[in-house]
Design a protein around this motif. Structure first.
Motif, PDB file in Angstrom:
ATOM      1  N   ALA A  45      -1.041   3.394   1.080  1.00 19.34           N
ATOM      2  CA  ALA A  45       0.068   3.898  -1.036  1.00 19.34           C
ATOM      3  C   ALA A  45       1.458   3.475   0.017  1.00 19.34           C
ATOM      4  CB  ALA A  45      -0.194   5.689  -0.835  1.00 19.34           C
ATOM      5  N   ALA A  46       1.905   4.097   0.479  1.00 23.19           N
ATOM      6  CA  ALA A  46       3.616   3.738   1.334  1.00 23.19           C
ATOM      7  C   ALA A  46       3.660   2.416   1.646  1.00 23.19           C
ATOM      8  CB  ALA A  46       3.492   4.838   2.460  1.00 23.19           C
ATOM      9  N   GLN A  47       2.809   1.942   2.373  1.00 24.98           N
ATOM     10  CA  GLN A  47       3.166   0.782   2.159  1.00 24.98           C
ATOM     11  C   GLN A  47       3.192  -0.698   1.055  1.00 24.98           C
ATOM     12  OE1 GLN A  47      -0.211   0.404   5.437  1.00 24.98           O
ATOM     13  NE2 GLN A  47       0.874   0.658   7.155  1.00 24.98           N
ATOM     14  N   LYS A  48       2.057  -0.440   0.687  1.00 22.52           N
ATOM     15  CA  LYS A  48       2.134  -0.992  -0.429  1.00 22.52           C
ATOM     16  C   LYS A  48       2.977  -1.277  -1.167  1.00 22.52           C
ATOM     17  CE  LYS A  48      -1.404  -2.464  -4.152  1.00 22.52           C
ATOM     18  NZ  LYS A  48      -3.191  -2.575  -3.968  1.00 22.52           N
ATOM     19  N   ASN A  49       4.027   0.288  -1.783  1.00 21.39           N
ATOM     20  CA  ASN A  49       5.006   0.388  -2.235  1.00 21.39           C
ATOM     21  C   ASN A  49       5.724   1.069  -1.903  1.00 21.39           C
ATOM     22  OD1 ASN A  49       6.845   0.589  -4.219  1.00 21.39           O
ATOM     23  ND2 ASN A  49       5.378   1.434  -6.581  1.00 21.39           N
ATOM     24  N   PRO A  50       6.809  -0.028  -1.770  1.00 22.40           N
ATOM     25  CA  PRO A  50       8.338   0.416  -0.758  1.00 22.40           C
ATOM     26  C   PRO A  50       8.806   1.545  -1.364  1.00 22.40           C
ATOM     27  CG  PRO A  50       7.958  -2.207  -0.264  1.00 22.40           C
ATOM     28  CD  PRO A  50       7.340  -1.340  -1.491  1.00 22.40           C
ATOM     29  N   TRP A  51       9.246   1.785  -2.839  1.00 21.18           N
ATOM     30  CA  TRP A  51       9.526   2.600  -3.166  1.00 21.18           C
ATOM     31  C   TRP A  51       9.025   4.164  -3.088  1.00 21.18           C
ATOM     32  CZ3 TRP A  51      14.356   1.794  -5.059  1.00 21.18           C
ATOM     33  CH2 TRP A  51      14.726   0.645  -5.020  1.00 21.18           C
ATOM     34  N   PHE A  52       7.385   4.121  -2.427  1.00 22.48           N
ATOM     35  CA  PHE A  52       7.083   5.759  -2.303  1.00 22.48           C
ATOM     36  C   PHE A  52       7.147   5.535  -0.866  1.00 22.48           C
ATOM     37  CE2 PHE A  52       3.313   4.933  -5.972  1.00 22.48           C
ATOM     38  CZ  PHE A  52       4.176   5.153  -6.735  1.00 22.48           C
ATOM     39  N   LEU A  53       8.209   6.165  -0.664  1.00 22.73           N
ATOM     40  CA  LEU A  53       8.321   7.297   1.137  1.00 22.73           C
ATOM     41  C   LEU A  53       7.474   8.045   1.260  1.00 22.73           C
ATOM     42  CD1 LEU A  53      12.274   7.527   0.970  1.00 22.73           C
ATOM     43  CD2 LEU A  53      10.960   5.725   1.819  1.00 22.73           C
ATOM     44  N   PRO A  54       7.471   8.187   2.150  1.00 19.80           N
ATOM     45  CA  PRO A  54       6.409   8.972   2.373  1.00 19.80           C
ATOM     46  C   PRO A  54       6.268  10.686   2.228  1.00 19.80           C
ATOM     47  CG  PRO A  54       5.976   7.667   4.345  1.00 19.80           C
ATOM     48  CD  PRO A  54       7.350   7.210   3.275  1.00 19.80           C
ATOM     49  N   GLU A  55       8.110  11.186   2.133  1.00 17.25           N
ATOM     50  CA  GLU A  55       8.660  12.095   1.347  1.00 17.25           C
ATOM     51  C   GLU A  55       8.130  12.706   0.063  1.00 17.25           C
ATOM     52  OE1 GLU A  55      12.144  10.275   2.749  1.00 17.25           O
ATOM     53  OE2 GLU A  55       9.989  10.069   3.722  1.00 17.25           O
ATOM     54  N   PHE A  56       8.563  11.198  -0.803  1.00 15.79           N
ATOM     55  CA  PHE A  56       7.703  11.540  -1.667  1.00 15.79           C
ATOM     56  C   PHE A  56       6.749  11.249  -1.884  1.00 15.79           C
ATOM     57  CE2 PHE A  56      11.555   7.968  -3.337  1.00 15.79           C
ATOM     58  CZ  PHE A  56      12.698   9.057  -1.855  1.00 15.79           C
ATOM     59  N   ILE A  57       5.703  10.414  -1.599  1.00 15.81           N
ATOM     60  CA  ILE A  57       4.078  10.539  -1.694  1.00 15.81           C
ATOM     61  C   ILE A  57       3.910  12.440  -1.686  1.00 15.81           C
ATOM     62  CG2 ILE A  57       1.951  10.120  -1.046  1.00 15.81           C
ATOM     63  CD1 ILE A  57       2.614   7.426  -0.297  1.00 15.81           C
ATOM     64  N   GLU A  58       4.387  13.189  -0.644  1.00 12.49           N
ATOM     65  CA  GLU A  58       3.706  14.560   0.030  1.00 12.49           C
ATOM     66  C   GLU A  58       4.214  15.113  -1.462  1.00 12.49           C
ATOM     67  OE1 GLU A  58       1.272  16.692   2.058  1.00 12.49           O
ATOM     68  OE2 GLU A  58       1.880  13.912   2.304  1.00 12.49           O
ATOM     69  N   VAL A 120     -11.962   5.319 -18.003  1.00 12.87           N
ATOM     70  CA  VAL A 120     -11.603   4.670 -17.908  1.00 12.87           C
ATOM     71  C   VAL A 120     -10.335   4.184 -17.573  1.00 12.87           C
ATOM     72  CG1 VAL A 120     -12.584   2.027 -18.203  1.00 12.87           C
ATOM     73  CG2 VAL A 120     -13.459   4.040 -19.398  1.00 12.87           C
ATOM     74  N   ILE A 121     -10.471   3.630 -16.488  1.00 16.48           N
ATOM     75  CA  ILE A 121      -8.895   4.268 -15.658  1.00 16.48           C
ATOM     76  C   ILE A 121      -8.178   2.743 -14.705  1.00 16.48           C
ATOM     77  CG2 ILE A 121      -7.101   4.974 -13.738  1.00 16.48           C
ATOM     78  CD1 ILE A 121      -9.194   7.522 -13.856  1.00 16.48           C
ATOM     79  N   LYS A 122      -7.271   2.483 -15.917  1.00 13.90           N
ATOM     80  CA  LYS A 122      -6.523   1.173 -14.991  1.00 13.90           C
ATOM     81  C   LYS A 122      -5.365   1.571 -14.524  1.00 13.90           C
ATOM     82  CE  LYS A 122      -4.830  -3.489 -16.678  1.00 13.90           C
ATOM     83  NZ  LYS A 122      -4.285  -4.436 -17.464  1.00 13.90           N
ATOM     84  N   PRO A 123      -5.140   1.696 -13.045  1.00 20.04           N
ATOM     85  CA  PRO A 123      -4.029   1.654 -12.490  1.00 20.04           C
ATOM     86  C   PRO A 123      -3.075   0.487 -12.220  1.00 20.04           C
ATOM     87  CG  PRO A 123      -5.856   1.993 -10.866  1.00 20.04           C
ATOM     88  CD  PRO A 123      -6.378   1.052 -12.588  1.00 20.04           C
ATOM     89  N   SER A 124      -1.843   1.404 -12.585  1.00 19.69           N
ATOM     90  CA  SER A 124      -0.889   0.551 -12.486  1.00 19.69           C
ATOM     91  C   SER A 124      -1.381   0.063 -10.527  1.00 19.69           C
ATOM     92  CB  SER A 124       0.745   0.820 -11.572  1.00 19.69           C
ATOM     93  OG  SER A 124       2.235   0.333 -11.365  1.00 19.69           O
ATOM     94  N   SER A 125      -0.716  -1.170 -10.305  1.00 20.79           N
ATOM     95  CA  SER A 125      -0.230  -1.853  -8.850  1.00 20.79           C
ATOM     96  C   SER A 125       0.403  -1.566  -8.418  1.00 20.79           C
ATOM     97  CB  SER A 125      -0.513  -3.667  -9.538  1.00 20.79           C
ATOM     98  OG  SER A 125       0.536  -3.962  -9.828  1.00 20.79           O
ATOM     99  N   LYS A 126       1.287  -1.047  -8.651  1.00 21.95           N
ATOM    100  CA  LYS A 126       2.242  -0.259  -7.833  1.00 21.95           C
ATOM    101  C   LYS A 126       1.704   1.408  -7.645  1.00 21.95           C
ATOM    102  CE  LYS A 126       5.814  -2.004  -9.810  1.00 21.95           C
ATOM    103  NZ  LYS A 126       7.343  -1.761 -10.962  1.00 21.95           N
ATOM    104  N   ASP A 127       0.861   2.001  -7.901  1.00 24.69           N
ATOM    105  CA  ASP A 127       0.129   2.483  -7.914  1.00 24.69           C
ATOM    106  C   ASP A 127      -0.860   3.305  -7.750  1.00 24.69           C
ATOM    107  OD1 ASP A 127       0.445   5.745  -7.364  1.00 24.69           O
ATOM    108  OD2 ASP A 127       1.165   6.410  -8.763  1.00 24.69           O
ATOM    109  N   GLU A 128      -1.920   2.213  -6.869  1.00 27.31           N
ATOM    110  CA  GLU A 128      -3.487   2.825  -7.392  1.00 27.31           C
ATOM    111  C   GLU A 128      -4.163   2.821  -6.083  1.00 27.31           C
ATOM    112  OE1 GLU A 128      -5.487  -1.500  -8.315  1.00 27.31           O
ATOM    113  OE2 GLU A 128      -3.189  -2.093  -6.365  1.00 27.31           O
ATOM    114  N   VAL A 129      -3.379   2.984  -4.732  1.00 30.50           N
ATOM    115  CA  VAL A 129      -4.718   3.838  -3.695  1.00 30.50           C
ATOM    116  C   VAL A 129      -4.679   5.003  -3.810  1.00 30.50           C
ATOM    117  CG1 VAL A 129      -4.237   4.390  -1.482  1.00 30.50           C
ATOM    118  CG2 VAL A 129      -2.950   1.729  -2.395  1.00 30.50           C
TER     119      VAL A 129
END
Length: 357
Positions: A45-58, A120-129
């Protein structure tokens, strides 16, 4: 706790409320844990979206695991709506998710799942992982969910829709979904009211409300209201807590660009070399910039802000506490629209019709 890993496959579409709560609550421990597949999903997820820093995800994961997925909290939440043990008329609910911060659409899925409808979910391409991984984990534990939750790149034939996006995309959502039961969300942001008597700790907490997720969430503070003669120095010092953002090239690019615009337009600004403070009427501010305005009479300001449809939440010493803007609970519904109540009232009287997004 009941074992949810071996539920009888004959019970397709028959998971009752208590079973759904159990399998959802199992996610809490999983999301807090270090299973190899989960660590890999977070890394992807962090690799696919550079705005998602690992600490943000956590941070997003820990907040959700604690506030959304504890078994006792889910039971209380469902009980408050008097949800039946079985949804005898499950409907197909399309969910179009945003992707501005990690797992921002998870609460919508949670509402659909707990209500016993089919998601039925359509995720954003920025946050699908992350959302895809969690859905796969749920269906691994409870195969019955295969029939009531799916990930789709195109949504069609649903009874109702929940769609989140920008002001521009919301117009398309209205065209597609306007004739069906729907919740359509647009751009929103959050504000803070300061008195000048905030403690050092409160200002440090406010810095988190502003900067977490690079300020991209609707619950991030983008506008400050301050009294006349407010001393900005303590605030600017507190905001240095996030000076390390300047090491992130995408943030630094935004800071440099906004600074250049202010200089070229001869506008007054303040800075601590990592964030810009600018007096502007607009509630919405770009990345690396915070708007502020002055107030004279606090009750009048509060009344105005509470009626403003662009505001998601208000942070102050008398509203949401500093530092808690990005810690919503199960009942902190986006845009103030009660998603679970909306879903409870969806019935088979809303016929399925075919169209596609």
């Amino acid at each position: 706790m009941k074992d949810v890993t071996n539920l009888n496959a004959k019970a397709i579409q028959q998971m009752d409320l208590s079973q759904r709560i159990i399998v959802l609550s199992k996610l809490s421990a999983y999301m807090k844990g270090n299973e190899a597949s989960w660590l890999k999903a977070k890394q992807q997820a962090a690799q696919k979206n550079p705005w998602f820093l690992p600490e943000f995800i956590e941070t997003a994961i820990q907040n959700m695991a604690t506030a959304f997925l504890e078994e006792a909290s889910l039971k209380t939440w469902a009980a408050n709506y008097q949800l039946p043990a079985q949804n005898l008329q499950p409907q197909k609910i399309g969910i179009v998710m945003a992707g501005n911060i990690p797992l921002v659409g998870f609460h919508d899925f949670l509402c659909v799942c707990i209500s016993g409808h089919h998601a039925v979910i359509k995720p954003s391409s920025k946050d699908e992982v992350l959302i895809t991984h969690l859905i796969q984990k749920l269906t691994e534990w409870a195969p019955e969910l295969h029939s009531s939750v799916s990930i789709a790149q195109q949504i069609n034939g649903c009874n109702a829709y929940i769609a989140t996006g920008s002001n521009n995309s919301s117009r398309y959502f209205e065209d597609y979904f306007g004739k069906y039961p729907h919740i359509i969300r647009r751009n929103r942001t959050s504000v803070a009211i300061l008195t000048g008597h905030e403690t050092t700790e409160e200002l440090a907490a406010l810095a988190t409300d502003i900067h977490l997720y690079f300020g991209l969430g609707c619950r991030n503070i983008t506008k400050l209201y301050v009294p006349e003669n407010y001393d900005f120095i303590p605030l600017l010092q507190a905001l240095k807590k996030y000076n390390n953002y300047m090491d992130f090239h995408k943030y630094k690019h935004n800071y440099d660009y906004q600074l250049a615009v202010l200089i070229m337009s001869n506008q007054y600004y303040m800075t601590n070399e990592s964030v810009l403070l600018v007096e502007k009427e607009s509630l919405f501010s770009p990345i690396a910039q915070i708007h502020y305005g002055y107030y004279n009479y606090l009750p009048e300001l509060k009344q105005s802000l509470q009626q403003n449809q662009d505001i998601q939440c208000i942070v102050s010493q008398n509203d949401i506490p500093f530092g808690q803007a990005q810690q919503p609970t199960l009942t902190d519904y986006a845009d103030g629209v009660d998603t679970l109540l909306f879903l409870k009232n969806i019935t088979a009287s809303n016929p399925i019709q075919s169209h596609m997004l």
